[in-house]
Design a protein around this motif. Structure first.
Motif, PDB file in Angstrom:
ATOM      1  N   GLU A 116       0.853  -1.187   0.000  1.00  0.00           N
ATOM      2  CA  GLU A 116       0.000   0.000   0.000  1.00  0.00           C
ATOM      3  C   GLU A 116       0.886   1.234   0.000  1.00  0.00           C
ATOM      4  O   GLU A 116       1.907   1.272   0.695  1.00  0.00           O
ATOM      5  CB  GLU A 116      -0.908   0.018   1.233  1.00  0.00           C
ATOM      6  N   ILE A 117       0.508   2.214  -0.790  1.00  0.00           N
ATOM      7  CA  ILE A 117       1.280   3.451  -0.901  1.00  0.00           C
ATOM      8  C   ILE A 117       0.325   4.625  -0.721  1.00  0.00           C
ATOM      9  O   ILE A 117      -0.710   4.697  -1.395  1.00  0.00           O
ATOM     10  CB  ILE A 117       1.975   3.557  -2.275  1.00  0.00           C
ATOM     11  N   VAL A 118       0.667   5.529   0.176  1.00  0.00           N
ATOM     12  CA  VAL A 118      -0.133   6.726   0.434  1.00  0.00           C
ATOM     13  C   VAL A 118       0.716   7.943   0.084  1.00  0.00           C
ATOM     14  O   VAL A 118       1.731   8.207   0.736  1.00  0.00           O
ATOM     15  CB  VAL A 118      -0.579   6.817   1.907  1.00  0.00           C
ATOM     16  N   LEU A 119       0.330   8.671  -0.928  1.00  0.00           N
ATOM     17  CA  LEU A 119       1.062   9.859  -1.337  1.00  0.00           C
ATOM     18  C   LEU A 119       0.421  11.099  -0.746  1.00  0.00           C
ATOM     19  O   LEU A 119      -0.805  11.246  -0.787  1.00  0.00           O
ATOM     20  CB  LEU A 119       1.110   9.965  -2.862  1.00  0.00           C
ATOM     21  N   GLY A 120       1.242  11.987  -0.206  1.00  0.00           N
ATOM     22  CA  GLY A 120       0.740  13.204   0.412  1.00  0.00           C
ATOM     23  C   GLY A 120       0.028  12.888   1.710  1.00  0.00           C
ATOM     24  O   GLY A 120      -1.176  13.101   1.834  1.00  0.00           O
ATOM     25  N   THR A 121       0.763  12.377   2.694  1.00  0.00           N
ATOM     26  CA  THR A 121       0.140  11.905   3.926  1.00  0.00           C
ATOM     27  C   THR A 121      -0.544  13.018   4.706  1.00  0.00           C
ATOM     28  O   THR A 121      -1.416  12.754   5.539  1.00  0.00           O
ATOM     29  CB  THR A 121       1.186  11.228   4.833  1.00  0.00           C
ATOM     30  N   SER A 122      -0.159  14.259   4.445  1.00  0.00           N
ATOM     31  CA  SER A 122      -0.807  15.397   5.108  1.00  0.00           C
ATOM     32  C   SER A 122      -1.640  16.213   4.126  1.00  0.00           C
ATOM     33  O   SER A 122      -1.975  17.371   4.387  1.00  0.00           O
ATOM     34  CB  SER A 122       0.248  16.294   5.764  1.00  0.00           C
ATOM     35  N   GLY A 123      -1.959  15.600   3.004  1.00  0.00           N
ATOM     36  CA  GLY A 123      -2.764  16.287   1.993  1.00  0.00           C
ATOM     37  C   GLY A 123      -1.964  17.122   1.024  1.00  0.00           C
ATOM     38  O   GLY A 123      -2.538  17.800   0.165  1.00  0.00           O
ATOM     39  N   GLU A 124      -0.622  17.085   1.121  1.00  0.00           N
ATOM     40  CA  GLU A 124       0.216  17.927   0.260  1.00  0.00           C
ATOM     41  C   GLU A 124       0.484  17.253  -1.085  1.00  0.00           C
ATOM     42  O   GLU A 124       0.296  16.040  -1.234  1.00  0.00           O
ATOM     43  CB  GLU A 124       1.550  18.219   0.957  1.00  0.00           C
ATOM     44  N   ALA A 125       0.922  18.055  -2.054  1.00  0.00           N
ATOM     45  CA  ALA A 125       1.327  17.504  -3.345  1.00  0.00           C
ATOM     46  C   ALA A 125       2.664  16.789  -3.188  1.00  0.00           C
ATOM     47  O   ALA A 125       3.495  17.154  -2.354  1.00  0.00           O
ATOM     48  CB  ALA A 125       1.436  18.616  -4.385  1.00  0.00           C
ATOM     49  N   VAL A 126       2.863  15.767  -3.999  1.00  0.00           N
ATOM     50  CA  VAL A 126       4.103  14.996  -3.964  1.00  0.00           C
ATOM     51  C   VAL A 126       4.800  15.084  -5.312  1.00  0.00           C
ATOM     52  O   VAL A 126       4.187  14.827  -6.352  1.00  0.00           O
ATOM     53  CB  VAL A 126       3.831  13.517  -3.615  1.00  0.00           C
ATOM     54  N   HIS A 127       6.071  15.461  -5.275  1.00  0.00           N
ATOM     55  CA  HIS A 127       6.916  15.481  -6.465  1.00  0.00           C
ATOM     56  C   HIS A 127       7.877  14.295  -6.355  1.00  0.00           C
ATOM     57  O   HIS A 127       8.519  14.110  -5.308  1.00  0.00           O
ATOM     58  CB  HIS A 127       7.724  16.772  -6.556  1.00  0.00           C
TER      59      HIS A 127
END
Length: 328
Positions: A116-127
């Protein structure tokens, strides 16, 4: 170099999440969304093919995906994914406890194991810059690859820093490369990726001799670039810093069709030329530009620069700044 670009912003809002899931499934392996993005979700991806490998920089909003046992049974391309986080945070669960990754860390998974992968754990954009490569293309035993997959790897030091620099330079300067460069770039990528894995295992001897040689050459080239300012940078000093003989160092450079000293001179002159052409550095005296490029003697620098570029450093700066002003 040919590349493809995908933007969710080009699609109706209602179709964006599913289109992004399909895109990820095509790039790596089939996945499910376990946290559907909101209506403001946006994702951007560029895919750069390097032979059997794909390099794909991306920017996306917050979302989460899962690779399940059922999906693996239905389709397993046996691909390894490595993601260099540039900005943002990524949560990850594979066969251990939950982990959180930040900038300039590598996160790895493969298509053969649930995760499982969660991108932007605090709601931010991920580069991020991601790599997908067939497992069979890595010159390492499969069991050693399995021992590394899922573990945190640093992109700030050692081989990890070399790989991070290679990836960011590739995606930032893609127009400098042509399709003919792809095989060479794929070889460099695979060597660095294998070296990163082997280094994590403290098992560089696991690498084939040719891969070890190419990786060492890349480390030495990075060392030279980092020490150009040092006027005492010599082949003997470079060899000593890497615990090899000077004669072996020279053999490593035979493929470059130049000597070690010749390559150092070339890099120093190119560094100085770039500095002289930069309007933001027009206030820096020429003798200081020379010193920062590793030249202690200004007259030696001037003669070398004129021989390489057909004019003095001052003349080159004047012409470059006039051209910059004219183009503006």
């Amino acid at each position: 170099m040919i590349e493809t670009v995908f933007r969710t912003d080009d699609l109706p809002v209602a179709d964006r999440a599913e289109a992004w899931r399909e895109r990820l499934s095509q790039t790596h392996a089939p996945v499910d969304l376990i946290c559907r993005p909101d209506s403001h979700f946006s994702a951007y991806q560029r895919v750069i093919p390097l032979g059997s490998a794909l390099v794909w920089p991306s920017v996306s909003g917050s979302y989460a995906i899962r690779r399940t046992t059922e999906l693996i049974r239905s389709s397993d391309p046996e691909m390894i994914n490595l993601s260099l986080i540039i900005k943002g945070t990524v949560g990850f669960r594979m066969h251990g406890p939950d982990a959180l990754y930040g900038p300039f860390e590598f996160r790895t998974n493969d298509s053969s194991h649930p995760c499982e992968i969660v991108l932007g754990t605090s709601g931010e954009a991920v580069h991020a810059v991601c790599v997908d490569v067939p497992r069979a293309r890595l010159p390492l035993p499969s069991d050693e690859i399995d021992r590394v997959i899922g573990h945190r790897l640093s992109g700030r030091e050692g081989v990890g820093a070399l790989l991070a620099s290679f990836l960011t330079t590739l995606v930032d300067n893609r127009r400098s490369y042509t399709a003919a460069d792809a095989p060479r770039l794929e070889t460099v990528l695979l060597d660095l990726l294998a070296a990163l894995f082997a280094n994590a295992l403290d098992g560089m001897d696991s690498l084939p001799a040719e891969s070890r040689r190419r990786t060492l050459a890349l480390r030495i080239q990075a060392f030279i670039r980092d020490h150009l300012h040092d006027p005492d940078l010599t082949p003997a000093g470079i060899a000593a810093a890497h615990h090899i003989s000077t004669s072996y160092l020279h053999r490593l450079f035979q493929d470059r069709e130049t000597t070690v000293s010749g390559w150092i001179r070339h890099l120093r002159l190119e560094h100085a030329r770039e500095q002289l052409a930069d309007p933001a550095r027009s206030h820096v005296p020429v003798h200081l530009v020379a010193a920062r490029a590793g030249y202690e003697n200004h007259s030696v620098f001037t003669r070398a620069f004129r021989a390489a570029y057909g004019m003095s450093p001052r003349e080159y700066r004047h012409r470059a700044l006039l051209q910059e002003a004219g183009s503006g």
